[in-house]
Design a protein around this motif. Structure first.
Motif, short mmCIF file in Angstrom:
data_model
loop_
_atom_site.label_atom_id
_atom_site.label_comp_id
_atom_site.label_asym_id
_atom_site.label_seq_id
_atom_site.Cartn_x
_atom_site.Cartn_y
_atom_site.Cartn_z
N MET A 33 0.92 -1.26 0.10
CA MET A 33 -0.03 -0.01 -0.03
C MET A 33 0.82 1.09 0.00
O MET A 33 1.99 1.15 0.44
N GLY A 34 0.24 2.16 -0.60
CA GLY A 34 0.91 3.46 -0.56
C GLY A 34 0.16 4.83 -0.29
O GLY A 34 -1.08 4.79 -0.48
N VAL A 47 4.29 9.42 -2.00
CA VAL A 47 4.83 9.92 -0.86
C VAL A 47 5.42 8.59 -0.02
O VAL A 47 6.75 8.93 0.35
N ALA A 48 4.80 7.71 0.17
CA ALA A 48 5.30 6.70 1.01
C ALA A 48 4.68 5.16 0.67
O ALA A 48 3.42 5.30 0.17
N SER A 49 5.29 4.15 0.89
CA SER A 49 4.64 2.85 0.63
C SER A 49 5.18 1.77 1.72
O SER A 49 6.13 2.06 2.31
N ILE A 50 4.22 0.77 1.82
CA ILE A 50 5.09 0.02 2.68
C ILE A 50 4.46 -1.90 2.02
O ILE A 50 3.40 -1.69 1.55
N ARG A 56 8.97 -3.52 4.87
CA ARG A 56 9.80 -2.80 4.02
C ARG A 56 8.92 -1.58 3.94
O ARG A 56 7.65 -1.55 3.42
N THR A 57 9.50 -0.36 4.07
CA THR A 57 8.86 1.05 3.95
C THR A 57 9.72 1.82 2.77
O THR A 57 10.92 1.72 2.87
N TYR A 58 9.01 2.69 2.21
CA TYR A 58 9.73 3.61 1.10
C TYR A 58 9.21 4.80 1.17
O TYR A 58 8.03 5.03 1.42
N TYR A 59 10.06 5.95 0.91
CA TYR A 59 9.64 7.36 1.19
C TYR A 59 10.28 8.16 0.11
O TYR A 59 11.37 8.18 -0.68
N ALA A 60 9.23 9.20 -0.32
CA ALA A 60 9.81 10.07 -1.28
C ALA A 60 10.79 11.09 -0.52
O ALA A 60 10.92 11.19 0.72
N ASP A 61 11.68 11.51 -1.19
CA ASP A 61 13.01 12.26 -0.53
C ASP A 61 12.41 13.50 0.39
O ASP A 61 12.82 13.83 1.07
N SER A 62 11.36 14.11 -0.16
CA SER A 62 10.73 15.35 0.32
C SER A 62 10.15 15.17 1.68
O SER A 62 9.95 15.96 2.44
N VAL A 63 9.89 13.74 2.08
CA VAL A 63 9.38 13.47 3.38
C VAL A 63 10.09 12.62 4.26
O VAL A 63 9.66 12.29 5.33
N LYS A 64 11.17 12.04 3.98
CA LYS A 64 11.79 11.31 4.64
C LYS A 64 12.41 11.85 5.86
O LYS A 64 13.11 13.00 5.84
N PHE A 67 7.94 11.81 7.84
CA PHE A 67 6.75 11.24 7.64
C PHE A 67 6.97 9.39 7.88
O PHE A 67 8.01 9.03 7.71
N THR A 68 6.19 8.75 8.80
CA THR A 68 6.06 7.32 8.68
C THR A 68 4.88 6.66 8.54
O THR A 68 3.81 6.98 8.91
N ILE A 69 5.05 5.72 7.47
CA ILE A 69 3.82 4.76 7.11
C ILE A 69 3.74 3.65 7.78
O ILE A 69 4.77 2.94 8.27
N SER A 70 2.69 3.08 8.15
CA SER A 70 2.68 1.77 8.91
C SER A 70 1.21 1.02 8.56
O SER A 70 0.33 1.88 7.65
#
Length: 120
Positions: A33-34, A47-50, A56-64, A67-70
């Protein structure tokens, strides 16, 4: 899978918000999901995905780092904790399933989104 985003609002710069995305359907836990956002006059951006397990999580550089995705598969919900918000984070935020190969390409139907407005 149907998606309903919530948790947006108006916040001052430096503040925090927690977005939620509730999904219907029994297969939610099998999807990566993202979160995506679209600011006025701009294209929707990642923005982010999980991963489906949350490992595993991934983030756009602008929010790294801000922001935290869960996710909670028992509740069919994915979250986005947003800290140190900036005016440039102002946008409508959406969640969606993402392609496993890229972890940032959405597929499926979009929900209505939730508005986040950050004042300076």
């Amino acid at each position: 899978v149907q998606l309903v985003e919530s948790g947006g609002g108006l916040v001052q710069a430096g503040g925090s918000l927690r977005l939620s995305c509730a999904a219907s359907g029994r297969t939610f836990s099998s999807y990566a999901m993202g979160w995506f956002r679209q600011a006025p006059g701009k294209e929707r951006e990642f923005v982010a995905s999980i991963s489906w397990s949350g490992g595993r999580t991934y983030y756009a550089d602008s929010v790294k780092g801000r922001f935290t995705i869960s996710r909670d598969n028992a509740k069919n919900t994915v979250y986005l904790q947003m800290n140190s918000l900036k005016p440039e984070d102002t946008a409508v935020y959406y969640c969606n399933a993402v392609d496993l190969a890229t972890m940032n390409r959405p597929f499926g139907s979009w929900g209505q989104g939730t508005q986040v407005t950050v004042s300076s």
